[in-house]
Design an enzyme around this catalytic site. Structure first.
Site, PDB file in Angstrom:
ATOM      1  CG  ASP A 120      -2.026   0.997   1.134  1.00 24.23           C
ATOM      2  OD1 ASP A 120      -2.370   1.398   0.005  1.00 24.23           O
ATOM      3  OD2 ASP A 120      -2.563   1.389   2.186  1.00 24.23           O
ATOM      4  CG  ASN A 171      -7.172  -2.103  -6.289  1.00 21.74           C
ATOM      5  OD1 ASN A 171      -6.151  -2.776  -6.234  1.00 21.74           O
ATOM      6  ND2 ASN A 171      -7.563  -1.316  -5.287  1.00 21.74           N
TER       7      ASN A 171
END
Length: 232
Positions: A14, A62
């Site tokens: 991340d 996503n």
């Protein structure tokens, strides 16, 4: 703290987009930087003796990101594997993919399939890319497969155990991760390996993934860096 390296480490990579934004770059440039650092983390994992490395490359959530960013992320595996696959073969690295590859663009799906088939007989570290992966979807997929097995008479409902359920997850025969590392400052799992992480140690780093070094990986698992690879 591990006296020896854990068998399986999983990383939620991340902070790539925020890394780019912080440097007045695009989010896609941040993802590219993350892919370069991912290469170094694979190197570090080999040096540390990790047997399985799972990398959360693209989550099923996503798809909601801006289309230009999604398109870039779909193209990234093509560039990555076209460059790295010959090296992975030389270094005896086995590639696995965990996730639903059906909705992916044809070229992305094809390059992932080629990486898996080309390296399936390699016996070194297993690098498992979680691509279009979601933990809840993984469990649903496994449950549907088990239902079909019962319906077709291959097994009875009494044959459904935790062990059999795990076999039908996308991670299949891989051991559950000893440790899950998340970079980027967030302290949550984000739908990653929900079943498999039942007993995993969780480690959170504030460092954005493009700045997460092999040395930091060694520190996370309680090991000393073994050579200069790890500080790269």
């Amino acid at each position: 703290m591990y006296k020896s390296s854990p068998d399986h480490v999983a990383i939620i990579m991340d902070g790539n987009g925020r890394w780019g934004k912080k440097r007045r770059l695009s989010r896609s440039e941040g993802h590219y930087a993350g892919s370069k650092q991912m290469e170094k983390i694979i190197d570090a994992s080999i040096e540390l003796g990790i047997k399985v490395l799972t990398l959360y490359a693209f989550s099923s959530e996503n798809w909601s990101r801006p289309s230009d960013e999604v398109n870039y992320l779909m193209g990234l595996p093509i560039r990555f594997f076209n460059k790295k696959l010959p090296e992975f073969m030389r270094r005896n690295i086995q590639i696995r993919i965990s996730g639903n590859t059906v909705p992916l663009p044809d070229k992305t799906r094809e390059v992932l399939a080629k990486a898996v088939s080309s390296t399936e007989n390699n016996t070194g570290i297993i690098v498992n890319f979680a691509f279009n992966y979601g933990g809840r979807g993984d469990i649903v997929h496994a449950a549907k497969t088990l239902i079909e097995e019962v319906r077709n008479g291959k097994i009875s409902k009494d044959d459904i155990t935790e062990e059999r359920m795990q076999q039908y997850l996308y991670t299949g025969d891989l051991p559950s991760p000893n440790m899950i590392i998340r970079t980027g400052g967030e302290k949550r799992i984000s739908n990653f390996l929900l079943w498999q992480s039942a007993e995993s140690e969780l480690y959170f780093s504030d460092v954005f993934f493009p700045d997460f070094t092999g040395e930091m990986l060694a520190e996370a698992i309680g090991q000393q860096p073994v050579n200069t690879y790890l500080s790269g």
